[in-house]
Motif scaffolding. Structure first.
Motif, mmCIF file in Angstrom:
data_model
loop_
_atom_site.group_PDB
_atom_site.id
_atom_site.type_symbol
_atom_site.label_atom_id
_atom_site.label_comp_id
_atom_site.label_asym_id
_atom_site.label_seq_id
_atom_site.Cartn_x
_atom_site.Cartn_y
_atom_site.Cartn_z
ATOM 1 N N LEU A 7 0.824 -1.210 0.000
ATOM 2 C CA LEU A 7 0.000 0.000 0.000
ATOM 3 C C LEU A 7 0.856 1.257 0.000
ATOM 4 O O LEU A 7 0.500 2.273 -0.630
ATOM 5 N N GLU A 8 1.992 1.228 0.694
ATOM 6 C CA GLU A 8 2.900 2.391 0.684
ATOM 7 C C GLU A 8 3.433 2.645 -0.720
ATOM 8 O O GLU A 8 3.497 3.800 -1.183
ATOM 9 N N LEU A 9 3.806 1.545 -1.414
ATOM 10 C CA LEU A 9 4.285 1.709 -2.797
ATOM 11 C C LEU A 9 3.172 2.213 -3.701
ATOM 12 O O LEU A 9 3.409 3.055 -4.597
ATOM 13 N N ASP A 10 1.915 1.709 -3.453
ATOM 14 C CA ASP A 10 0.801 2.149 -4.269
ATOM 15 C C ASP A 10 0.503 3.625 -4.044
ATOM 16 O O ASP A 10 0.190 4.365 -4.992
ATOM 17 N N THR A 33 -4.468 -13.649 -5.251
ATOM 18 C CA THR A 33 -4.766 -13.478 -3.825
ATOM 19 C C THR A 33 -4.195 -12.165 -3.316
ATOM 20 O O THR A 33 -4.845 -11.441 -2.542
ATOM 21 N N VAL A 34 -2.986 -11.833 -3.747
ATOM 22 C CA VAL A 34 -2.371 -10.563 -3.319
ATOM 23 C C VAL A 34 -3.188 -9.389 -3.842
ATOM 24 O O VAL A 34 -3.404 -8.400 -3.117
ATOM 25 N N TRP A 35 -3.664 -9.466 -5.092
ATOM 26 C CA TRP A 35 -4.487 -8.382 -5.625
ATOM 27 C C TRP A 35 -5.786 -8.245 -4.811
ATOM 28 O O TRP A 35 -6.258 -7.133 -4.564
ATOM 29 N N GLU A 39 -7.165 -4.986 -2.777
ATOM 30 C CA GLU A 39 -8.487 -4.422 -2.992
ATOM 31 C C GLU A 39 -9.250 -4.282 -1.663
ATOM 32 O O GLU A 39 -9.923 -3.279 -1.423
ATOM 33 N N ALA A 40 -9.118 -5.290 -0.832
ATOM 34 C CA ALA A 40 -9.773 -5.214 0.474
ATOM 35 C C ALA A 40 -9.187 -4.102 1.327
ATOM 36 O O ALA A 40 -9.904 -3.402 2.064
ATOM 37 N N GLY A 45 -10.201 -0.787 4.278
ATOM 38 C CA GLY A 45 -9.205 -0.313 5.232
ATOM 39 C C GLY A 45 -8.657 -1.433 6.108
ATOM 40 O O GLY A 45 -8.193 -1.180 7.220
ATOM 41 N N ARG A 46 -8.729 -2.665 5.628
ATOM 42 C CA ARG A 46 -8.318 -3.828 6.420
ATOM 43 C C ARG A 46 -7.092 -4.446 5.781
ATOM 44 O O ARG A 46 -7.112 -4.849 4.634
ATOM 45 N N VAL A 47 -6.010 -4.551 6.604
ATOM 46 C CA VAL A 47 -4.774 -5.134 6.095
ATOM 47 C C VAL A 47 -4.539 -6.533 6.654
ATOM 48 O O VAL A 47 -3.638 -7.239 6.189
#
Length: 407
Positions: A7-10, A33-35, A39-40, A45-47
């Motif tokens: 998410l930081e890179l995104d 699965t990573v994608w 998306e989630a 807002g859930r990591v």
């Protein structure tokens, strides 16, 4: 951690497909699965991984499973017939195996059936009011012997009639403080002073339970009295449940033995007399469980073990027997106190001469209070049902045959 870094890179606009592929290799999952994780994280807002709902079986379901002898497929069919959302058979197998490994005990079918039949019988007797007292005006009064509840904050007090909770007596009878009752009271008092253990033993029918109840009729302020019933075919799991229920603890019985022991130990942190009647039926492992409660550093227990042969049961566990501060036997009534005890027990015997009472004791009762109580009830019935009946040896000999077992 992986999703947060992606998410930081995104957010910096530097996220590429190569980063996602590398993340999938690190996480040992598929790239898609990573994608989905990303998306989630963007939408919810859930990591972290979404928590899965834990399947739990109700006490009713466990009861059905016990009745089926542990057959999970039978439980699954029952749930399907009941309707509603039903988990898969494999899920039920996993839940049962998980809870059993965690300490949940599956009751025996025979024990459950016997307990259910006993409960139905007690309810039927209560519905029909079969416990009758003496007749007045042609009608029979109904009375139920008082029972001790799970808690007694100030012990067991005797009523105006002299009856004690938990002891069934013939109509008009009252308990008498014999020398044995005074000895038991002294032994229990000594055990309470040191928070030790006491064993009350003696042959059946001598009044051990009544003596203990009378001794605990007036306990010091701050003490509580709890009577723990010995379950049918006692086991450690059964004793754990019996203690939990006797203490009247709130909520459902815990699924694991550790949680149940913690709840019981918390309730036993206050000064309490824990009475186990019919203790001779307990195997060594159940006695070890009671000892573990007593040895727990956070409990304050005086343990009273009562029953015909309880001293022999304790002999099987020397480490607990060595902690008993008083071994109190309840003997037969001595010949010298038969007259005073029996005439104080019931007014029917006050009209019988002392030599005749001695003859009755030598011929039938033999110093056993339970036999005297049975003989009193039969004598009452004979006087109530037959006109102009007098208490003579002919009548008493007929009654002896009803209370004495055949040779």
């Amino acid at each position: 951690m992986l999703v947060a870094r992606l998410l930081e890179l995104d957010a910096a606009g530097a996220l590429t497909t190569a980063h996602v592929r590398a993340g999938a290799q690190v996480g040992g999952v598929n790239v898609r699965t990573v994608w989905r994780w990303l998306e989630a994280a963007r939408t919810e807002g859930r990591v972290e991984r979404r928590p899965r709902a834990r399947l739990e079986l109700s006490d009713l379901a466990w009861g059905v499973l016990a009745q089926a002898g542990g057959n999970v497929a039978a439980l699954h069919r029952h749930m399907k017939e009941a309707g509603g959302e039903v988990p898969s058979l494999a899920s039920l197998h996993r839940v049962v195996r998980r809870d059993v490994e965690a300490g949940r005990v599956l009751p025996d079918r025979v024990v459950l059936r016997r307990e259910r039949e006993e409960q139905q019988t007690r309810q039927a007797v209560a519905d029909l009011a079969l416990v009758a007292g003496p007749r007045e005006g042609g009608a029979a009064k109904t009375s139920t012997p008082p029972r001790l509840g799970p808690e007694a904050t100030s012990g067991l007090s005797a009523g105006e009639s002299g009856a004690v909770a938990g002891v069934a007596l013939p109509a008009g009878a009252k308990l008498v403080r014999t020398s044995s009752v005074r000895a038991v009271a002294e032994a229990v008092g000594q055990a309470m002073a040191t928070q030790g253990a006491v064993c009350v033993f003696g042959d059946p029918g001598r009044g051990k339970t009544a003596a203990v109840r009378m001794a605990l009729g007036e306990v010091p302020p701050g003490w509580k009295v709890t009577w723990v019933p010995v379950p049918v075919r006692p086991s450690v799991a059964g004793m754990r449940r019996a203690v939990f229920d006797a203490l009247g603890l709130p909520g459902r019985f815990p699924h694991t033995s550790a949680l149940a022991d913690a709840a019981v130990a918390g309730a036993l942190a206050e000064a309490r007399v824990l009475v186990v009647d019919e203790a001779q039926r307990l195997p060594a492992r159940c006695l070890e469980y009671l000892q573990s409660l007593w040895d727990h550093p956070g409990t304050r227990i005086t343990l009273v073990l009562c029953g015909a042969g309880s001293e022999r049961a304790l002999a099987r566990l020397p480490q607990l027997a060595s902690r008993v501060v008083a071994w109190q036997e309840v003997p037969r009534l001595a010949g010298a106190e038969v007259t005073s005890v029996v005439t104080g027990f019931h007014p029917l015997w006050r009209t019988v001469p002392a030599p005749e009472l001695t003859w009755i004791d030598q011929s039938c009762a033999h110093g056993t209070l339970r036999t005297w109580a049975a003989l009193t009830a039969h004598l009452q019935n004979a006087l109530l049902t037959t006109a102009d009946t007098s208490v003579d040896r002919a009548l008493l000999r007929r009654l002896f045959k009803r209370v004495a077992p055949p040779l």
